[in-house]
Design an enzyme around this catalytic site. Sequence first.
Site, PDB file in Angstrom:
ATOM      1  CD  GLU A  28     -77.550 -57.128 -80.597  1.00 55.11           C
ATOM      2  OE1 GLU A  28     -77.871 -58.207 -79.724  1.00 55.11           O
ATOM      3  OE2 GLU A  28     -76.448 -56.692 -80.309  1.00 55.11           O
ATOM      4  N   GLY A  29     -79.567 -61.494 -82.897  1.00 50.87           N
ATOM      5  CA  GLY A  29     -80.496 -62.431 -83.077  1.00 50.87           C
ATOM      6  C   GLY A  29     -81.354 -62.285 -84.395  1.00 50.87           C
TER       7      GLY A  29
HETATM    8  P1  TGC Z   1     -80.025 -71.131 -73.294  1.00 48.92           P
HETATM    9  O1  TGC Z   1     -79.617 -72.264 -72.915  1.00 48.92           O
HETATM   10  O2  TGC Z   1     -81.421 -70.630 -73.492  1.00 48.92           O
HETATM   11  O3  TGC Z   1     -79.567 -69.935 -72.190  1.00 48.92           O
HETATM   12  C1  TGC Z   1     -78.287 -69.887 -71.605  1.00 48.92           C
HETATM   13  C2  TGC Z   1     -78.641 -69.131 -70.240  1.00 48.92           C
HETATM   14  O4  TGC Z   1     -79.180 -67.780 -70.691  1.00 48.92           O
HETATM   15  C3  TGC Z   1     -80.252 -67.397 -70.163  1.00 48.92           C
HETATM   16  N1  TGC Z   1     -80.738 -66.527 -71.233  1.00 48.92           N
HETATM   17  C4  TGC Z   1     -80.687 -65.397 -71.140  1.00 48.92           C
HETATM   18  N2  TGC Z   1     -80.481 -64.446 -70.088  1.00 48.92           N
HETATM   19  C5  TGC Z   1     -80.684 -63.237 -70.307  1.00 48.92           C
HETATM   20  N3  TGC Z   1     -81.157 -62.449 -71.392  1.00 48.92           N
HETATM   21  C6  TGC Z   1     -81.540 -63.503 -72.552  1.00 48.92           C
HETATM   22  N4  TGC Z   1     -81.927 -62.882 -73.481  1.00 48.92           N
HETATM   23  C7  TGC Z   1     -81.394 -64.722 -72.382  1.00 48.92           C
HETATM   24  N5  TGC Z   1     -81.663 -65.813 -73.114  1.00 48.92           N
HETATM   25  C8  TGC Z   1     -81.211 -67.028 -72.469  1.00 48.92           C
HETATM   26  C9  TGC Z   1     -81.063 -68.746 -69.951  1.00 48.92           C
HETATM   27  O5  TGC Z   1     -81.868 -68.651 -69.221  1.00 48.92           O
HETATM   28  C10 TGC Z   1     -79.895 -69.466 -69.573  1.00 48.92           C
HETATM   29  O6  TGC Z   1     -79.660 -69.282 -68.190  1.00 48.92           O
HETATM   30  P2  TGC Z   1     -79.058 -70.290 -67.110  1.00 48.92           P
HETATM   31  O7  TGC Z   1     -79.145 -69.557 -65.753  1.00 48.92           O
HETATM   32  O8  TGC Z   1     -79.989 -71.484 -67.175  1.00 48.92           O
HETATM   33  O9  TGC Z   1     -77.542 -70.671 -67.487  1.00 48.92           O
HETATM   34  O10 TGC Z   1     -79.094 -70.900 -74.591  1.00 48.92           O
HETATM   35  P3  TGC Z   1     -78.901 -71.275 -76.005  1.00 48.92           P
HETATM   36  O11 TGC Z   1     -77.528 -71.778 -76.084  1.00 48.92           O
HETATM   37  O12 TGC Z   1     -79.941 -72.579 -75.896  1.00 48.92           O
HETATM   38  O13 TGC Z   1     -79.293 -70.174 -76.902  1.00 48.92           O
HETATM   39  C11 TGC Z   1     -80.138 -69.324 -76.634  1.00 48.92           C
HETATM   40  C12 TGC Z   1     -80.076 -68.311 -77.705  1.00 48.92           C
HETATM   41  C13 TGC Z   1     -80.363 -68.910 -79.152  1.00 48.92           C
HETATM   42  C14 TGC Z   1     -81.724 -67.781 -77.733  1.00 48.92           C
HETATM   43  C15 TGC Z   1     -79.176 -67.326 -77.790  1.00 48.92           C
HETATM   44  O14 TGC Z   1     -77.985 -68.041 -77.625  1.00 48.92           O
HETATM   45  C16 TGC Z   1     -79.342 -66.208 -78.869  1.00 48.92           C
HETATM   46  O15 TGC Z   1     -79.712 -65.351 -78.702  1.00 48.92           O
HETATM   47  N6  TGC Z   1     -78.897 -66.380 -80.273  1.00 48.92           N
HETATM   48  C17 TGC Z   1     -78.572 -65.299 -81.055  1.00 48.92           C
HETATM   49  C18 TGC Z   1     -77.194 -64.676 -80.871  1.00 48.92           C
HETATM   50  C19 TGC Z   1     -77.040 -63.354 -81.281  1.00 48.92           C
HETATM   51  O16 TGC Z   1     -78.149 -62.368 -80.825  1.00 48.92           O
HETATM   52  N7  TGC Z   1     -75.734 -62.774 -81.433  1.00 48.92           N
HETATM   53  C20 TGC Z   1     -75.412 -61.109 -81.256  1.00 48.92           C
HETATM   54  C21 TGC Z   1     -74.404 -60.909 -81.514  1.00 48.92           C
HETATM   55  S1  TGC Z   1     -73.844 -59.182 -80.918  1.00 48.92           S
HETATM   56  C22 TGC Z   1     -74.354 -58.722 -82.448  1.00 48.92           C
HETATM   57  O17 TGC Z   1     -74.981 -59.144 -83.271  1.00 48.92           O
HETATM   58  C23 TGC Z   1     -73.957 -56.935 -82.360  1.00 48.92           C
HETATM   59  S2  TGC Z   1     -74.696 -56.237 -83.755  1.00 48.92           S
HETATM   60  C24 TGC Z   1     -74.181 -54.759 -83.657  1.00 48.92           C
HETATM   61  C25 TGC Z   1     -75.279 -53.789 -83.289  1.00 48.92           C
HETATM   62  O18 TGC Z   1     -76.006 -54.039 -82.193  1.00 48.92           O
HETATM   63  O19 TGC Z   1     -75.497 -52.618 -83.739  1.00 48.92           O
HETATM   64  P1  FAD Z   2     -76.392 -68.346 -88.908  1.00 50.58           P
HETATM   65  O1  FAD Z   2     -76.323 -68.661 -87.289  1.00 50.58           O
HETATM   66  O2  FAD Z   2     -75.376 -69.484 -89.670  1.00 50.58           O
HETATM   67  O3  FAD Z   2     -77.772 -68.396 -89.225  1.00 50.58           O
HETATM   68  C1  FAD Z   2     -78.220 -68.663 -90.716  1.00 50.58           C
HETATM   69  C2  FAD Z   2     -79.646 -68.910 -90.931  1.00 50.58           C
HETATM   70  O4  FAD Z   2     -80.010 -70.148 -90.204  1.00 50.58           O
HETATM   71  C3  FAD Z   2     -80.401 -67.470 -90.414  1.00 50.58           C
HETATM   72  O5  FAD Z   2     -81.448 -67.316 -91.378  1.00 50.58           O
HETATM   73  C4  FAD Z   2     -81.039 -68.230 -89.147  1.00 50.58           C
HETATM   74  O6  FAD Z   2     -82.035 -67.509 -88.664  1.00 50.58           O
HETATM   75  C5  FAD Z   2     -81.298 -69.537 -89.464  1.00 50.58           C
HETATM   76  N1  FAD Z   2     -81.075 -70.582 -87.961  1.00 50.58           N
HETATM   77  C6  FAD Z   2     -80.103 -70.541 -87.035  1.00 50.58           C
HETATM   78  N2  FAD Z   2     -80.721 -71.438 -86.146  1.00 50.58           N
HETATM   79  C7  FAD Z   2     -81.791 -72.006 -86.379  1.00 50.58           C
HETATM   80  C8  FAD Z   2     -82.677 -72.746 -85.958  1.00 50.58           C
HETATM   81  N3  FAD Z   2     -82.286 -73.460 -84.667  1.00 50.58           N
HETATM   82  N4  FAD Z   2     -83.900 -73.247 -86.269  1.00 50.58           N
HETATM   83  C9  FAD Z   2     -84.265 -72.644 -87.591  1.00 50.58           C
HETATM   84  N5  FAD Z   2     -83.252 -71.596 -88.331  1.00 50.58           N
HETATM   85  C10 FAD Z   2     -82.068 -71.219 -87.745  1.00 50.58           C
HETATM   86  N6  FAD Z   2     -71.658 -60.236 -83.553  1.00 50.58           N
HETATM   87  C11 FAD Z   2     -71.003 -59.993 -82.724  1.00 50.58           C
HETATM   88  O7  FAD Z   2     -70.677 -60.836 -81.871  1.00 50.58           O
HETATM   89  N7  FAD Z   2     -70.649 -58.626 -82.284  1.00 50.58           N
HETATM   90  C12 FAD Z   2     -70.901 -57.557 -83.245  1.00 50.58           C
HETATM   91  O8  FAD Z   2     -70.435 -56.547 -83.116  1.00 50.58           O
HETATM   92  C13 FAD Z   2     -71.609 -57.833 -84.548  1.00 50.58           C
HETATM   93  N8  FAD Z   2     -71.578 -57.184 -85.483  1.00 50.58           N
HETATM   94  C14 FAD Z   2     -72.316 -57.539 -86.691  1.00 50.58           C
HETATM   95  C15 FAD Z   2     -72.303 -56.584 -87.788  1.00 50.58           C
HETATM   96  C16 FAD Z   2     -72.815 -56.810 -88.885  1.00 50.58           C
HETATM   97  C17 FAD Z   2     -72.810 -56.092 -90.009  1.00 50.58           C
HETATM   98  C18 FAD Z   2     -73.370 -58.046 -89.058  1.00 50.58           C
HETATM   99  C19 FAD Z   2     -73.959 -58.517 -90.444  1.00 50.58           C
HETATM  100  C20 FAD Z   2     -73.285 -59.033 -87.977  1.00 50.58           C
HETATM  101  C21 FAD Z   2     -72.861 -58.809 -86.799  1.00 50.58           C
HETATM  102  N9  FAD Z   2     -72.472 -59.609 -85.903  1.00 50.58           N
HETATM  103  C22 FAD Z   2     -71.879 -59.191 -84.830  1.00 50.58           C
HETATM  104  C23 FAD Z   2     -72.905 -60.940 -85.961  1.00 50.58           C
HETATM  105  C24 FAD Z   2     -74.512 -61.394 -85.947  1.00 50.58           C
HETATM  106  O9  FAD Z   2     -74.763 -61.455 -84.694  1.00 50.58           O
HETATM  107  C25 FAD Z   2     -74.734 -62.748 -86.532  1.00 50.58           C
HETATM  108  O10 FAD Z   2     -74.598 -62.597 -87.819  1.00 50.58           O
HETATM  109  C26 FAD Z   2     -76.079 -63.366 -86.331  1.00 50.58           C
HETATM  110  O11 FAD Z   2     -76.067 -63.663 -84.694  1.00 50.58           O
HETATM  111  C27 FAD Z   2     -76.243 -64.631 -87.093  1.00 50.58           C
HETATM  112  O12 FAD Z   2     -75.318 -65.470 -87.084  1.00 50.58           O
HETATM  113  P2  FAD Z   2     -74.733 -66.240 -88.258  1.00 50.58           P
HETATM  114  O13 FAD Z   2     -74.570 -64.842 -89.337  1.00 50.58           O
HETATM  115  O14 FAD Z   2     -73.693 -66.867 -88.265  1.00 50.58           O
HETATM  116  O15 FAD Z   2     -75.951 -66.724 -88.884  1.00 50.58           O
END
Ligand code: TGC
Ligand code: FAD
Length: 392
Positions: free
Chosen positions: A369-370
């Site tokens: 989740e980031g």
């Molecule tokens: P960027 O160009 O900044 O943004 C694209 C568009 O999205 C808007 N935006 C948001 N809108 C709503 N909520 C947010 N938190 C938003 N952040 C950005 C932004 O304004 C823009 O809108 P528009 O209208 O201009 O198109 O996008 P970027 O490609 O530079 O990436 C930004 C970044 C790095 C912050 C984002 O991609 C990010 O949050 N990365 C982390 C990925 C992540 O959290 N993945 C999670 C996967 S799911 C998971 O881990 C489930 S775990 C299981 C559990 O929850 O228990």
């Molecule tokens: P990377 O993106 O490769 O990051 C590696 C390192 O680089 C990290 O320390 C990061 O902070 C750092 N880094 C990245 N970008 C930068 C930058 N610009 N500057 C400096 N440092 C940087 N995803 C889903 O979609 N759905 C799910 O249900 C889900 N469940 C999950 C469950 C588990 C148990 C785990 C471990 C992960 C899950 N994820 C899920 C994935 C999770 O969201 C990603 O692991 C997470 O977003 C980080 O991505 P990555 O592992 O590819 O790490």
Amino acid sequence: MIKKKNNPFDFYNVEELFDDDEKLIQKTVREFIRRELLDVIADCYEKAEFPKKLIPQVGKLGLLGANLQGYGCAGLNNTAYGLILQELERGDSGLRSFVSVQGSLVMYPIYAFGSDAQKEKWLPLLQKGHAIGCFGLTEPDAGSDPGSMKTKAIRKKNSYVLNGSKAWITNGTVADVAVVWAQTDDGIRGFLVEKGTPGFEAKDIKGKLALRASVTSVLYFSDCEIPAENLLPKTQGLKSALMCLNQARYGISWGVIGAALACYEQALSYCEQRKIFGKPLSSFQMIQEKLAWMVTEITKAQLLVWRLSKLKDNDHITPAQISLAKRNNCWMALEIARMSRDMLGANGTAYEYVVGRHMCNLEAVKTYEGTHDIHTLVLGEALTGHSAFGNK
Ligand code: TGC
Ligand code: FAD
């Protein structure tokens, strides 16, 4: 000033901020976890099994999508919802993850971006726990930067054809429906892919050190054809996926306080009972310094999420405010788990105690989740206006 004894488990009487319904919900979930999870979780963790027999009870208690309205959902405010996640994660991050994914990452996108037919078909089933969902955003080469995803959905006449893969997907192999994000001619869109669709396969990731009592999978799409009506019609770009993450990150900010409390409580009672150099461990200054730090950080985290819940209830919440809470509270909980594990000495490495399990879980919770550093950059951009992600 009257000298009163402080409650070490609620130092600032934070409970007084909760109304009677919120307190009852918290108590109900805490008792459910004590009764149903605590005795079995170490075994599930060691065997790397999700305690799936709890799903019907979680559904019956109304914990799935509990802050959504209609379709059988409880329609709770965000404080009550947060307390549910806190009490679940006091047990284990795996069960909280299950509830977060189902509610925030599967039900929410259907609720917010789905057609009426999609909502009517899926939300009541998902709310009861009769169907399970997963959320596929991350890919093997696109985690922190989901905008660089390679999974594609090509429009044919009445269908979309998906090709690509998703990695680290919670509930992947047990899900009846996957919310999948893919590149299209119209930008990134969300799709519903049902279990059993030809060309869709899910495999579990084995050998995890963290969240062992949670299912984590890889999803593969190979010419996987889905009906055009499985597009979530109101999704528009990466922003829609990030809106789902806001919901889940909010819940995690509450949840990890539960894990921190479980570790702190165990450290406090262990140090009182453990005699070293002829005295209780808790009588030594260095131990007291750690305990004082823990209760301070827990109290700050509790007040932070309480305020955040009010901002969310009033729809005044910003993504950066959620990032601040996710970042701080995951860090706080992981530091407390690491410290508690250390204070228990060798015992802290055994399944018999909760601290080692929470510590390992929280390493993953800090990453998903980031990551911590991604939320640092979100805050940096919010404060300065400069994006330091490296893609602009
Ligand atoms: P960027 O160009 O900044 O943004 C694209 C568009 O999205 C808007 N935006 C948001 N809108 C709503 N909520 C947010 N938190 C938003 N952040 C950005 C932004 O304004 C823009 O809108 P528009 O209208 O201009 O198109 O996008 P970027 O490609 O530079 O990436 C930004 C970044 C790095 C912050 C984002 O991609 C990010 O949050 N990365 C982390 C990925 C992540 O959290 N993945 C999670 C996967 S799911 C998971 O881990 C489930 S775990 C299981 C559990 O929850 O228990
Ligand atoms: P990377 O993106 O490769 O990051 C590696 C390192 O680089 C990290 O320390 C990061 O902070 C750092 N880094 C990245 N970008 C930068 C930058 N610009 N500057 C400096 N440092 C940087 N995803 C889903 O979609 N759905 C799910 O249900 C889900 N469940 C999950 C469950 C588990 C148990 C785990 C471990 C992960 C899950 N994820 C899920 C994935 C999770 O969201 C990603 O692991 C997470 O977003 C980080 O991505 P990555 O592992 O590819 O790490």
